[in-house]
Design an enzyme around this catalytic site. Structure first.
Site, short mmCIF file in Angstrom:
data_model
loop_
_atom_site.label_atom_id
_atom_site.label_comp_id
_atom_site.label_asym_id
_atom_site.label_seq_id
_atom_site.Cartn_x
_atom_site.Cartn_y
_atom_site.Cartn_z
N CYS A 90 0.85 -1.18 0.00
CA CYS A 90 0.00 0.00 0.00
C CYS A 90 0.89 1.24 0.00
O CYS A 90 1.87 1.30 0.74
CB CYS A 90 -0.91 -0.01 1.23
SG CYS A 90 -1.98 1.45 1.37
N HIS A 113 -8.87 -3.57 -2.73
CA HIS A 113 -7.96 -2.78 -1.90
C HIS A 113 -8.37 -1.30 -1.91
O HIS A 113 -8.47 -0.67 -0.84
CB HIS A 113 -6.54 -2.94 -2.45
CG HIS A 113 -5.49 -2.18 -1.72
ND1 HIS A 113 -4.52 -2.79 -0.94
CD2 HIS A 113 -5.21 -0.85 -1.67
CE1 HIS A 113 -3.72 -1.86 -0.43
NE2 HIS A 113 -4.11 -0.68 -0.87
N GLU A 114 -8.63 -0.75 -3.09
CA GLU A 114 -8.96 0.68 -3.19
C GLU A 114 -10.34 0.98 -2.62
O GLU A 114 -10.55 2.02 -1.99
CB GLU A 114 -8.85 1.15 -4.64
CG GLU A 114 -7.47 0.97 -5.26
CD GLU A 114 -6.35 1.58 -4.45
OE1 GLU A 114 -6.58 2.57 -3.73
OE2 GLU A 114 -5.23 1.04 -4.51
N HIS A 140 -10.15 1.35 1.06
CA HIS A 140 -9.66 2.67 1.50
C HIS A 140 -10.80 3.66 1.71
O HIS A 140 -10.80 4.43 2.68
CB HIS A 140 -8.69 3.24 0.46
CG HIS A 140 -7.26 2.88 0.68
ND1 HIS A 140 -6.58 3.17 1.84
CD2 HIS A 140 -6.36 2.25 -0.14
CE1 HIS A 140 -5.33 2.75 1.73
NE2 HIS A 140 -5.18 2.17 0.55
#
Length: 220
Positions: A132, A174-175, A178
């Protein structure tokens, strides 16, 4: 999300931009050419641990400039994806330039993404190293599904459906994490989280120096 260790950027052959195939595409997207580098937030900063606000105004110069800046920042940091809160902006938006496991390069941005994953009975979980840009210098094994779909909008308010497999599916997950205040560290055991933070402490200054060098090279 950082580029997987040992993976170079794909040659411009099979490329999908905003989910649609194109005949050719430059190594550095037009957004990155126009953008400016912003500071990448680091784990521990409050903006990374809370849900971002939905984008409600589309088609503005400010939104386009943010996307341009995010692309350039992602390239300077050698990333495959970058969320808005990683540049200190509290909006539900991410950009990506990421290969899948078939060698297809995927480039684009998604606003107000909603993540769809396969049903538990049919999903396949893959354990693979993940990094990351907000945890500079650290990589840990994270379990993710090998397929994912994100539904959202582009900067002009047009609907998008982005489908990902393999490494690109990992990037989409993953994004999206966030934007809801989660980093991959939140998916680790306490011991592995400590290990990742120890890696970051050891390597972050080297990573920051590399980013400065690449920013200067792109500016020149």
């Amino acid at each position: 999300m950082s580029v997987r260790h040992g993976r170079s950027r794909p040659v411009d052959r099979r490329v999908r931009v905003q989910g649609q195939p194109v005949d050719s595409y430059p190594a550095l997207p037009p957004e990155a050419e126009r953008g400016s580098v912003r500071r990448v937030t680091v784990v521990g900063e409050e903006i990374l641990s809370r849900s971002c606000q939905e984008v409600t105004e589309f088609g503005s110069p400010e939104l386009s400039a943010l996307i341009d800046d995010m692309f350039r920042t992602m390239y300077v940091a050698d990333g495959a994806g970058l969320a808005a809160n990683q540049v200190g902006v509290d909006l539900r938006l991410f950009v990506y330039d990421c290969p899948d496991d078939y060698g297809v390069r995927h480039v684009g941005h998604v606003i107000n993404p909603v993540l769809d994953l396969p049903d538990p009975d049919s999903r396949r979980l893959i354990d693979e190293f993940e990094g990351c840009l907000s945890v500079p210098g650290a990589t840990m094994t994270v379990s993710r599904t090998d397929r994912a779909v994100v539904r959202g909008f582009d900067k002009d308010g047009n609907s998008l459906v982005i489908e990902g497999t393999g490494y690109f599916a990992r990037c989409l997950q993953h994004e999206t994490d966030h934007l809801f205040g989660r980093t991959y560290l939140d998916r680790l055991s306490k011991r592995d989280r400590k290990d990742a933070l120890r890696q970051m402490a050891d390597r972050r200054e080297e990573v920051f120096a590399q980013r400065e060098v690449k920013a200067a090279r792109l500016a020149g």
